[in-house]
Design a protein around this motif. Sequence first.
Motif, PDB file in Angstrom:
ATOM      1  N   ALA A   2     -11.646   1.340 -24.110  1.00 53.77           N
ATOM      2  CA  ALA A   2     -10.864   1.481 -25.336  1.00 53.77           C
ATOM      3  C   ALA A   2      -9.368   1.382 -25.050  1.00 53.77           C
ATOM      4  O   ALA A   2      -8.640   0.706 -25.778  1.00 53.77           O
ATOM      5  CB  ALA A   2     -11.191   2.806 -26.022  1.00 53.77           C
ATOM      6  N   TYR A   3      -8.922   2.035 -23.983  1.00 52.67           N
ATOM      7  CA  TYR A   3      -7.496   1.984 -23.668  1.00 52.67           C
ATOM      8  C   TYR A   3      -7.078   0.595 -23.203  1.00 52.67           C
ATOM      9  O   TYR A   3      -5.973   0.145 -23.484  1.00 52.67           O
ATOM     10  CB  TYR A   3      -7.131   3.041 -22.625  1.00 52.67           C
ATOM     11  CG  TYR A   3      -7.227   4.447 -23.167  1.00 52.67           C
ATOM     12  CD1 TYR A   3      -6.507   4.824 -24.295  1.00 52.67           C
ATOM     13  CD2 TYR A   3      -8.045   5.389 -22.570  1.00 52.67           C
ATOM     14  CE1 TYR A   3      -6.585   6.103 -24.814  1.00 52.67           C
ATOM     15  CE2 TYR A   3      -8.131   6.680 -23.079  1.00 52.67           C
ATOM     16  CZ  TYR A   3      -7.407   7.033 -24.197  1.00 52.67           C
ATOM     17  OH  TYR A   3      -7.484   8.293 -24.712  1.00 52.67           O
ATOM     18  N   GLU A   6      -6.633  -1.404 -26.264  1.00 49.38           N
ATOM     19  CA  GLU A   6      -5.391  -0.991 -26.925  1.00 49.38           C
ATOM     20  C   GLU A   6      -4.175  -1.581 -26.210  1.00 49.38           C
ATOM     21  O   GLU A   6      -3.245  -2.068 -26.857  1.00 49.38           O
ATOM     22  CB  GLU A   6      -5.312   0.536 -26.943  1.00 49.38           C
ATOM     23  CG  GLU A   6      -4.260   1.080 -27.864  1.00 49.38           C
ATOM     24  CD  GLU A   6      -4.339   2.586 -27.971  1.00 49.38           C
ATOM     25  OE1 GLU A   6      -3.320   3.225 -27.687  1.00 49.38           O
ATOM     26  OE2 GLU A   6      -5.401   3.119 -28.337  1.00 49.38           O
ATOM     27  N   ILE A  43     -10.714  -3.084 -32.043  1.00 49.09           N
ATOM     28  CA  ILE A  43     -10.399  -1.690 -31.716  1.00 49.09           C
ATOM     29  C   ILE A  43     -10.966  -0.758 -32.782  1.00 49.09           C
ATOM     30  O   ILE A  43     -11.516   0.299 -32.472  1.00 49.09           O
ATOM     31  CB  ILE A  43      -8.879  -1.492 -31.542  1.00 49.09           C
ATOM     32  CG1 ILE A  43      -8.410  -2.237 -30.292  1.00 49.09           C
ATOM     33  CG2 ILE A  43      -8.517  -0.016 -31.461  1.00 49.09           C
ATOM     34  CD1 ILE A  43      -6.908  -2.302 -30.134  1.00 49.09           C
ATOM     35  N   ARG A  44     -10.873  -1.167 -34.038  1.00 45.77           N
ATOM     36  CA  ARG A  44     -11.428  -0.345 -35.123  1.00 45.77           C
ATOM     37  C   ARG A  44     -12.925  -0.180 -34.931  1.00 45.77           C
ATOM     38  O   ARG A  44     -13.460   0.928 -35.026  1.00 45.77           O
ATOM     39  CB  ARG A  44     -11.136  -0.973 -36.482  1.00 45.77           C
ATOM     40  CG  ARG A  44     -11.527  -0.059 -37.658  1.00 45.77           C
ATOM     41  CD  ARG A  44     -11.508  -0.796 -38.990  1.00 45.77           C
ATOM     42  NE  ARG A  44     -12.519  -1.830 -39.066  1.00 45.77           N
ATOM     43  CZ  ARG A  44     -13.839  -1.598 -39.213  1.00 45.77           C
ATOM     44  NH1 ARG A  44     -14.293  -0.369 -39.263  1.00 45.77           N
ATOM     45  NH2 ARG A  44     -14.681  -2.597 -39.288  1.00 45.77           N
ATOM     46  N   SER A  47     -13.694   2.042 -31.925  1.00 40.55           N
ATOM     47  CA  SER A  47     -13.424   3.435 -32.272  1.00 40.55           C
ATOM     48  C   SER A  47     -14.567   4.003 -33.108  1.00 40.55           C
ATOM     49  O   SER A  47     -14.997   5.140 -32.898  1.00 40.55           O
ATOM     50  CB  SER A  47     -12.105   3.529 -33.038  1.00 40.55           C
ATOM     51  OG  SER A  47     -11.842   4.847 -33.419  1.00 40.55           O
ATOM     52  N   TYR A  55     -11.374   9.549 -27.583  1.00 43.31           N
ATOM     53  CA  TYR A  55     -10.485   8.413 -27.854  1.00 43.31           C
ATOM     54  C   TYR A  55     -10.048   8.409 -29.313  1.00 43.31           C
ATOM     55  O   TYR A  55     -10.860   8.442 -30.222  1.00 43.31           O
ATOM     56  CB  TYR A  55     -11.176   7.091 -27.526  1.00 43.31           C
ATOM     57  CG  TYR A  55     -10.357   5.886 -27.958  1.00 43.31           C
ATOM     58  CD1 TYR A  55      -9.182   5.561 -27.302  1.00 43.31           C
ATOM     59  CD2 TYR A  55     -10.746   5.113 -29.034  1.00 43.31           C
ATOM     60  CE1 TYR A  55      -8.421   4.479 -27.693  1.00 43.31           C
ATOM     61  CE2 TYR A  55      -9.990   4.018 -29.440  1.00 43.31           C
ATOM     62  CZ  TYR A  55      -8.832   3.706 -28.770  1.00 43.31           C
ATOM     63  OH  TYR A  55      -8.075   2.639 -29.164  1.00 43.31           O
ATOM     64  N   THR A  56      -8.739   8.358 -29.510  1.00 49.46           N
ATOM     65  CA  THR A  56      -8.148   8.195 -30.836  1.00 49.46           C
ATOM     66  C   THR A  56      -7.163   7.039 -30.748  1.00 49.46           C
ATOM     67  O   THR A  56      -6.213   7.107 -29.969  1.00 49.46           O
ATOM     68  CB  THR A  56      -7.390   9.470 -31.281  1.00 49.46           C
ATOM     69  OG1 THR A  56      -8.291  10.569 -31.248  1.00 49.46           O
ATOM     70  CG2 THR A  56      -6.814   9.305 -32.674  1.00 49.46           C
ATOM     71  N   PRO A  57      -7.409   5.958 -31.507  1.00 50.72           N
ATOM     72  CA  PRO A  57      -6.499   4.808 -31.413  1.00 50.72           C
ATOM     73  C   PRO A  57      -5.041   5.211 -31.629  1.00 50.72           C
ATOM     74  O   PRO A  57      -4.721   5.948 -32.562  1.00 50.72           O
ATOM     75  CB  PRO A  57      -6.987   3.887 -32.532  1.00 50.72           C
ATOM     76  CG  PRO A  57      -8.403   4.267 -32.749  1.00 50.72           C
ATOM     77  CD  PRO A  57      -8.470   5.747 -32.471  1.00 50.72           C
TER      78      PRO A  57
END
Length: 138
Positions: A2-3, A6, A43-44, A47, A55-57
């Motif tokens: 995820a990171y 991002e 990413i959406r 998430s 994990y929080t965008p």
Amino acid sequence: KAYAEEDAYLSLGQEVLRAGLDFNNEDRFRELFDELLAKREEIRQLSARLGNSSYTPGARLRQKRSLPQMTQGEIDLFHATTTVLRSLQTDEQPWVSLSRVLDNIVVRRSRAAVPKGIAFWEWVAYRFGDDLLMVTDG
């Protein structure tokens, strides 16, 4: 993952901004902007799949990371890095690549002083602050 997604999104956003100022290449700007929108959707979806994970965008962007006072090892690395930067920078070639800095044996040996979990380039950005301008070549 995820990171990493991002980070790719943020990097692509920088490309979109640069392309947006090139008024002679509208197609490239629109192409990059479409890629940015697609990456945002990835990413959406990621998430949403992760659900209630840690994990929080965008959360890392809101964090202000600080480092503790430099250790003696970091001070040695700071001085070695400064020496290498000064020796490689010329009027004809004012930009010094990170790989050229890391070619120096003293810097490579001292690099172990960088706190765990922090990349060398990130450490350089924190420790040198506004005294050093860092750019990407992409």
